[in-house]
Write an enzyme that holds these catalytic residues in place. Structure first.
Site, PDB file in Angstrom:
ATOM      1  N   LYS A   1       0.761  -1.218  -0.537  1.00 52.21           N
ATOM      2  CA  LYS A   1       0.235   0.445  -0.044  1.00 52.21           C
ATOM      3  C   LYS A   1       1.020   1.042  -0.012  1.00 52.21           C
ATOM      4  CE  LYS A   1      -4.066  -0.373  -0.160  1.00 52.21           C
ATOM      5  NZ  LYS A   1      -4.818  -0.290  -1.123  1.00 52.21           N
TER       6      LYS A   1
ATOM      7  N   HIS B   1      -1.839   3.152  -7.168  1.00 51.72           N
ATOM      8  CA  HIS B   1      -3.813   3.772  -7.234  1.00 51.72           C
ATOM      9  C   HIS B   1      -3.688   5.445  -8.354  1.00 51.72           C
ATOM     10  CE1 HIS B   1      -4.802   1.147  -5.150  1.00 51.72           C
ATOM     11  NE2 HIS B   1      -4.231   0.833  -4.083  1.00 51.72           N
TER      12      HIS B   1
END
Length: 348
Positions: free
Chosen positions: A75, A93
């Protein structure tokens, strides 16, 4: 010598890791140097990694890793704005128009590093080589069902947490459902043939929830899709891309509907391509549902690290999928790594 540095995760509620001790041993046997950071949260303990003979580093010390080390996490990195000079493997992302993604790419541009985004590691056939999708779907369906249960009790779902196993998650849901006897909501899954949809369908089936399964054939018309509003729960399990049709328009809030829970497992609310137009931000473990309408009630749950609810099973599964690609890290300009680098360069 190729050097893989497995960093700790800094995000709250993140206990997953991308490679197990068994995987580290295989990498070392293949001549890859491996360093694993200690972690105060990782579901798989440091002792298993230490037993492989790999180097053990302090938590969060990747910033001082040798320049040629490949930093491997899952992450987000701490959002401190510092330039990023290393190669990084993680979920960035950053390639679908997300505002935070532009900031991340600027950090790579400033530091001269490279992002090998795990979402864009693909084979020659264009399919992802490794994904947490099954467990995202599984946990996302579970949280969506928790939302529905809370609604039956006149409330909104309470905070969620980690489960030691999928069986423990099922046992918890069965206990919550006991008060309703045989009553079950209906569910529609779009993207049902993929990993995410399969996980969502498996959880629903284990709970006795009837599932309508849609995939590309059922959505090729481009919409609208009134069937979404006819089900109690809708699970969005597709990766949004340019041209993805809208599944839930903003007008759904006030439209006649049975729909009361949307589980946006794909979870890209700030992407221009999001097919769910009734909300604009992710939800969290502490507040899993966003109530977007009161009469009739409509809740959206969109947690973006769902597999961390089942961190051990998710980590073991992902590691087994990714290991063969990690074993080719000595050729970053070829194969899955070369394709990922091309994607990064294009968006940079």
């Amino acid at each position: 010598m190729t050097h893989l540095w497995v960093r700790s995760e800094s995000r709250d509620h993140e206990q997953r890791v991308g490679v197990t001790p068994e995987g580290v041993k295989e990498l070392m046997n293949a001549g890859i140097k491996v360093t694993v950071e200690k972690s105060s949260s990782r579901a798989i303990g440091i002792d298993g990694y230490r037993a492989t003979g790999c180097e053990i580093a302090p938590e969060g010390s990747w910033t001082d890793a040798p320049r040629d080390a490949i930093i491997f996490g899952l992450k987000e990195l701490p959002e401190d704005g510092t330039p990023l000079p290393h190669h990084h493997i993680m979920f960035g992302h950053a390639f679908k128009g997300q505002p935070s993604g532009r900031v991340l790419l600027d950090r790579f541009k400033a530091g001269g590093g490279t992002l090998f985004d795990l979402e864009y590691l693909v084979g020659e056939d264009g399919r992802r080589v490794a994904a947490f999708g099954y467990w995202a779907g599984y946990a996302g369906a579970a949280v969506s069902l928790m939302c529905w249960i809370a609604q039956q009790n006149g409330s909104i779902v309470e905070p969620v947490g980690v489960y030691p196993s999928s069986k423990a998650m099922q046992d918890d849901l069965n206990e919550r459902m006991a008060a309703f006897g045989d009553k079950r909501p209906s569910a529609l899954i779009i993207g049902a043939l993929g990993r995410v949809g399969t996980g969502g369908a498996d959880l629903c089936t284990s709970m006795g929830v009837p599932v309508t399964k849609w995939d590309m054939a059922e959505t090729s018309s481009g919409g609208p899709f009134p069937e979404v509003l006819e089900h109690d729960i809708f699970l969005n399990c597709i990766l949004a891309r340019p041209g993805t049709p809208v599944f839930v328009p903003a007008s759904a809030k006030t439209a006649p509907r049975n729909l009361s829970v949307i589980g946006d497992i794909a979870c890209d609310p700030d992407s221009d391509f999001s097919p769910i137009k009734v909300y604009d931000r992710v939800t969290t473990w502490d507040a899993p549902a966003l109530r977007v309408h009161d009469d009739a009630v409509l809740d959206v749950t969109a947690i973006d690290n769902l597999p961390s609810m089942l961190p051990t099973e998710a980590s073991e599964d992902f590691s087994s999928q990714l290991l063969s690609s990690l074993l080719t890290l000595d050729a970053l300009d070829k194969g899955v790594w070369g394709r990922a680098k091309a994607t990064f360069d294009e968006h940079l």
